[in-house]
Design a protein around this motif. Structure first.
Motif, PDB file in Angstrom:
ATOM      1  N   VAL A  53       9.429  -2.460  11.062  1.00  0.00           N
ATOM      2  CA  VAL A  53       8.932  -2.500   9.682  1.00  0.00           C
ATOM      3  C   VAL A  53       9.479  -1.252   9.006  1.00  0.00           C
ATOM      4  O   VAL A  53       9.020  -0.140   9.262  1.00  0.00           O
ATOM      5  CB  VAL A  53       7.384  -2.529   9.630  1.00  0.00           C
ATOM      6  N   ARG A  54      10.479  -1.414   8.161  1.00  0.00           N
ATOM      7  CA  ARG A  54      11.194  -0.254   7.652  1.00  0.00           C
ATOM      8  C   ARG A  54      10.834   0.044   6.194  1.00  0.00           C
ATOM      9  O   ARG A  54      10.441  -0.834   5.432  1.00  0.00           O
ATOM     10  CB  ARG A  54      12.706  -0.457   7.764  1.00  0.00           C
ATOM     11  N   PHE A  55      10.977   1.305   5.833  1.00  0.00           N
ATOM     12  CA  PHE A  55      10.732   1.749   4.467  1.00  0.00           C
ATOM     13  C   PHE A  55      11.931   1.390   3.589  1.00  0.00           C
ATOM     14  O   PHE A  55      13.047   1.830   3.845  1.00  0.00           O
ATOM     15  CB  PHE A  55      10.519   3.259   4.426  1.00  0.00           C
ATOM     16  N   ARG A  56      11.678   0.603   2.565  1.00  0.00           N
ATOM     17  CA  ARG A  56      12.719   0.328   1.572  1.00  0.00           C
ATOM     18  C   ARG A  56      12.687   1.371   0.468  1.00  0.00           C
ATOM     19  O   ARG A  56      13.734   1.785  -0.032  1.00  0.00           O
ATOM     20  CB  ARG A  56      12.541  -1.064   0.972  1.00  0.00           C
ATOM     21  N   LEU A  57      11.499   1.753   0.062  1.00  0.00           N
ATOM     22  CA  LEU A  57      11.306   2.779  -0.956  1.00  0.00           C
ATOM     23  C   LEU A  57      10.172   3.687  -0.519  1.00  0.00           C
ATOM     24  O   LEU A  57       9.222   3.232   0.122  1.00  0.00           O
ATOM     25  CB  LEU A  57      10.955   2.153  -2.311  1.00  0.00           C
ATOM     26  N   SER A  91       0.558   3.422   0.329  1.00  0.00           N
ATOM     27  CA  SER A  91       0.497   4.788  -0.174  1.00  0.00           C
ATOM     28  C   SER A  91       0.179   5.741   0.966  1.00  0.00           C
ATOM     29  O   SER A  91      -0.382   5.353   1.994  1.00  0.00           O
ATOM     30  CB  SER A  91      -0.556   4.925  -1.283  1.00  0.00           C
ATOM     31  N   VAL A  92       0.553   6.991   0.765  1.00  0.00           N
ATOM     32  CA  VAL A  92       0.227   8.087   1.678  1.00  0.00           C
ATOM     33  C   VAL A  92      -0.439   9.175   0.846  1.00  0.00           C
ATOM     34  O   VAL A  92       0.130   9.628  -0.152  1.00  0.00           O
ATOM     35  CB  VAL A  92       1.483   8.661   2.365  1.00  0.00           C
ATOM     36  N   ALA A  93      -1.648   9.579   1.233  1.00  0.00           N
ATOM     37  CA  ALA A  93      -2.385  10.594   0.481  1.00  0.00           C
ATOM     38  C   ALA A  93      -2.980  11.623   1.430  1.00  0.00           C
ATOM     39  O   ALA A  93      -3.629  11.252   2.415  1.00  0.00           O
ATOM     40  CB  ALA A  93      -3.492   9.945  -0.347  1.00  0.00           C
ATOM     41  N   PRO A  94      -2.789  12.910   1.161  1.00  0.00           N
ATOM     42  CA  PRO A  94      -3.426  13.931   1.997  1.00  0.00           C
ATOM     43  C   PRO A  94      -4.942  13.844   1.881  1.00  0.00           C
ATOM     44  O   PRO A  94      -5.489  13.693   0.791  1.00  0.00           O
ATOM     45  CB  PRO A  94      -2.910  15.250   1.415  1.00  0.00           C
ATOM     46  N   VAL A  95      -5.627  13.942   3.015  1.00  0.00           N
ATOM     47  CA  VAL A  95      -7.092  13.963   3.002  1.00  0.00           C
ATOM     48  C   VAL A  95      -7.573  15.323   2.534  1.00  0.00           C
ATOM     49  O   VAL A  95      -8.528  15.436   1.770  1.00  0.00           O
ATOM     50  CB  VAL A  95      -7.647  13.627   4.398  1.00  0.00           C
ATOM     51  N   ASP A  96      -6.945  16.389   3.010  1.00  0.00           N
ATOM     52  CA  ASP A  96      -7.176  17.724   2.474  1.00  0.00           C
ATOM     53  C   ASP A  96      -5.818  18.269   2.054  1.00  0.00           C
ATOM     54  O   ASP A  96      -4.778  17.733   2.427  1.00  0.00           O
ATOM     55  CB  ASP A  96      -7.841  18.633   3.506  1.00  0.00           C
ATOM     56  N   LYS A  97      -5.805  19.313   1.264  1.00  0.00           N
ATOM     57  CA  LYS A  97      -4.543  19.825   0.718  1.00  0.00           C
ATOM     58  C   LYS A  97      -4.440  21.323   0.975  1.00  0.00           C
ATOM     59  O   LYS A  97      -4.654  22.136   0.079  1.00  0.00           O
ATOM     60  CB  LYS A  97      -4.461  19.504  -0.779  1.00  0.00           C
ATOM     61  N   PHE A 138       4.879   3.466  -1.430  1.00  0.00           N
ATOM     62  CA  PHE A 138       6.059   3.028  -0.706  1.00  0.00           C
ATOM     63  C   PHE A 138       6.085   1.504  -0.647  1.00  0.00           C
ATOM     64  O   PHE A 138       5.084   0.837  -0.890  1.00  0.00           O
ATOM     65  CB  PHE A 138       6.111   3.619   0.713  1.00  0.00           C
ATOM     66  N   ILE A 139       7.259   0.979  -0.314  1.00  0.00           N
ATOM     67  CA  ILE A 139       7.443  -0.445  -0.034  1.00  0.00           C
ATOM     68  C   ILE A 139       8.030  -0.569   1.374  1.00  0.00           C
ATOM     69  O   ILE A 139       9.010   0.098   1.708  1.00  0.00           O
ATOM     70  CB  ILE A 139       8.393  -1.127  -1.048  1.00  0.00           C
ATOM     71  N   GLY A 182       2.213  24.234  14.919  1.00  0.00           N
ATOM     72  CA  GLY A 182       0.823  23.858  15.097  1.00  0.00           C
ATOM     73  C   GLY A 182      -0.003  23.697  13.842  1.00  0.00           C
ATOM     74  O   GLY A 182      -1.211  23.414  13.922  1.00  0.00           O
ATOM     75  N   MET A 183       0.573  23.833  12.663  1.00  0.00           N
ATOM     76  CA  MET A 183      -0.155  23.589  11.418  1.00  0.00           C
ATOM     77  C   MET A 183      -0.349  22.082  11.258  1.00  0.00           C
ATOM     78  O   MET A 183       0.602  21.296  11.402  1.00  0.00           O
ATOM     79  CB  MET A 183       0.609  24.156  10.233  1.00  0.00           C
ATOM     80  N   THR A 184      -1.584  21.661  10.958  1.00  0.00           N
ATOM     81  CA  THR A 184      -1.916  20.233  10.940  1.00  0.00           C
ATOM     82  C   THR A 184      -2.618  19.846   9.649  1.00  0.00           C
ATOM     83  O   THR A 184      -3.458  20.595   9.129  1.00  0.00           O
ATOM     84  CB  THR A 184      -2.822  19.866  12.131  1.00  0.00           C
ATOM     85  N   ALA A 185      -2.277  18.666   9.132  1.00  0.00           N
ATOM     86  CA  ALA A 185      -2.934  18.103   7.952  1.00  0.00           C
ATOM     87  C   ALA A 185      -3.200  16.627   8.202  1.00  0.00           C
ATOM     88  O   ALA A 185      -2.455  15.960   8.930  1.00  0.00           O
ATOM     89  CB  ALA A 185      -2.064  18.282   6.703  1.00  0.00           C
ATOM     90  N   ALA A 186      -4.265  16.115   7.609  1.00  0.00           N
ATOM     91  CA  ALA A 186      -4.641  14.708   7.760  1.00  0.00           C
ATOM     92  C   ALA A 186      -4.221  13.919   6.530  1.00  0.00           C
ATOM     93  O   ALA A 186      -4.258  14.431   5.406  1.00  0.00           O
ATOM     94  CB  ALA A 186      -6.148  14.575   7.974  1.00  0.00           C
ATOM     95  N   PHE A 187      -3.832  12.660   6.761  1.00  0.00           N
ATOM     96  CA  PHE A 187      -3.381  11.792   5.675  1.00  0.00           C
ATOM     97  C   PHE A 187      -4.022  10.417   5.814  1.00  0.00           C
ATOM     98  O   PHE A 187      -4.240   9.931   6.928  1.00  0.00           O
ATOM     99  CB  PHE A 187      -1.861  11.623   5.706  1.00  0.00           C
ATOM    100  N   GLU A 188      -4.304   9.798   4.663  1.00  0.00           N
ATOM    101  CA  GLU A 188      -4.751   8.406   4.642  1.00  0.00           C
ATOM    102  C   GLU A 188      -3.586   7.532   4.214  1.00  0.00           C
ATOM    103  O   GLU A 188      -2.928   7.813   3.206  1.00  0.00           O
ATOM    104  CB  GLU A 188      -5.921   8.229   3.674  1.00  0.00           C
ATOM    105  N   ILE A 189      -3.330   6.473   4.985  1.00  0.00           N
ATOM    106  CA  ILE A 189      -2.259   5.528   4.681  1.00  0.00           C
ATOM    107  C   ILE A 189      -2.875   4.164   4.411  1.00  0.00           C
ATOM    108  O   ILE A 189      -3.659   3.656   5.206  1.00  0.00           O
ATOM    109  CB  ILE A 189      -1.251   5.428   5.843  1.00  0.00           C
ATOM    110  N   LEU A 190      -2.522   3.588   3.281  1.00  0.00           N
ATOM    111  CA  LEU A 190      -2.982   2.252   2.883  1.00  0.00           C
ATOM    112  C   LEU A 190      -1.806   1.298   2.948  1.00  0.00           C
ATOM    113  O   LEU A 190      -0.709   1.635   2.489  1.00  0.00           O
ATOM    114  CB  LEU A 190      -3.541   2.292   1.464  1.00  0.00           C
ATOM    115  N   ILE A 191      -2.006   0.095   3.516  1.00  0.00           N
ATOM    116  CA  ILE A 191      -0.948  -0.918   3.585  1.00  0.00           C
ATOM    117  C   ILE A 191      -1.494  -2.244   3.079  1.00  0.00           C
ATOM    118  O   ILE A 191      -2.489  -2.766   3.597  1.00  0.00           O
ATOM    119  CB  ILE A 191      -0.392  -1.049   5.015  1.00  0.00           C
ATOM    120  N   LEU A 192      -0.822  -2.779   2.060  1.00  0.00           N
ATOM    121  CA  LEU A 192      -1.248  -3.994   1.365  1.00  0.00           C
ATOM    122  C   LEU A 192      -0.165  -5.064   1.498  1.00  0.00           C
ATOM    123  O   LEU A 192       1.012  -4.799   1.223  1.00  0.00           O
ATOM    124  CB  LEU A 192      -1.481  -3.696  -0.124  1.00  0.00           C
TER     125      LEU A 192
END
Length: 211
Positions: free
Chosen positions: A51-55, A135-141, A41-42, A110-120
């Motif tokens: 801080v808004r998502f452009r893409l 980026s947004v990436a699931p920690v588990d899938k 994302f950008i 109540g279904m839950t998933a974890a995600f890692e978010i990176l900001i550069l």
């Protein structure tokens, strides 16, 4: 950074910036990160509270069940997490740090998933940071991921990484306390469950236009 998507995008950003605190937005070439685009994302920093998502990549919308383009990042979280994210984004913008966040996102049933978010950080028309690559990436899938809209989001872990081992642009920061870090090694500040740690890793990590 645990996820391959995060490490790959960080590697590209780090190589592109060279000896500078951050690369410029127009230097990002989508073809060079084609494999990561669905998870990337950008962000545009309008002000400290917006801080808004452009893409946003197609896979992000699929796994979260949420269209992000045009939305304010902070409004996706409750008031407490919003304040934490604003503080972290202030550091990323003011000092060209790298932000790594882990969130838990859950559905109404109540279904839950974890995600890692990176900001550069990216500099834009001036030398200040006004854009961010991330980026947004699931920690588990889990098998159900992508079939349910994840309507609630909770910040569960965050850390700041100094790619050069010490903060850039420190003289412009409004933070009262500047960490004392060694330049020879990449260092990061980790906060979790009300505790703060300063961690030094051994060795050196090498790893479109949205007008």
């Amino acid at each position: 950074m645990q996820e391959a998507v995060s490490r790959s995008l960080y590697s590209y950003w780090n190589a592109l910036r060279g000896s500078r605190p951050a690369p410029k937005r127009f230097e990002i070439e989508p073809s060079r990160i084609a494999n990561n685009l669905p998870d990337a994302f950008i962000l545009e920093r309008i002000d400290a509270g917006n801080v808004r998502f452009r893409l946003a990549g197609t896979r992000i919308a699929e796994v979260l069940g949420l269209e992000l383009r045009g939305r304010n990042l902070f409004e996706l979280f409750d008031a407490e997490d919003r304040r934490t994210l604003q503080d972290q984004m202030d550091i990323v913008a003011a000092r060209c740090a790298v932000g790594v966040f882990q969130i838990a996102a859950s559905s109404d049933d109540g279904m839950t998933a974890a995600f890692e978010i990176l900001i550069l950080p990216l500099t834009h028309t001036r030398d200040s940071v006004e854009r961010f690559l991330g980026s947004v990436a699931p920690v588990d899938k889990p098998g159900w991921l992508g079939s349910l809209p994840l309507t609630k989001r909770k910040l569960i872990h965050h850390e700041i990484i100094w790619p050069d081992g010490s903060p850039a642009f420190a003289e412009h920061s409004t933070q009262a306390q500047v960490p004392v870090l060694h330049r020879q090694r990449e260092a990061r500040i980790v906060r979790s469950a009300r505790r703060q740690f300063r961690v030094y890793d051994g060795g050196l990590n090498q790893f479109g236009d949205d007008r």
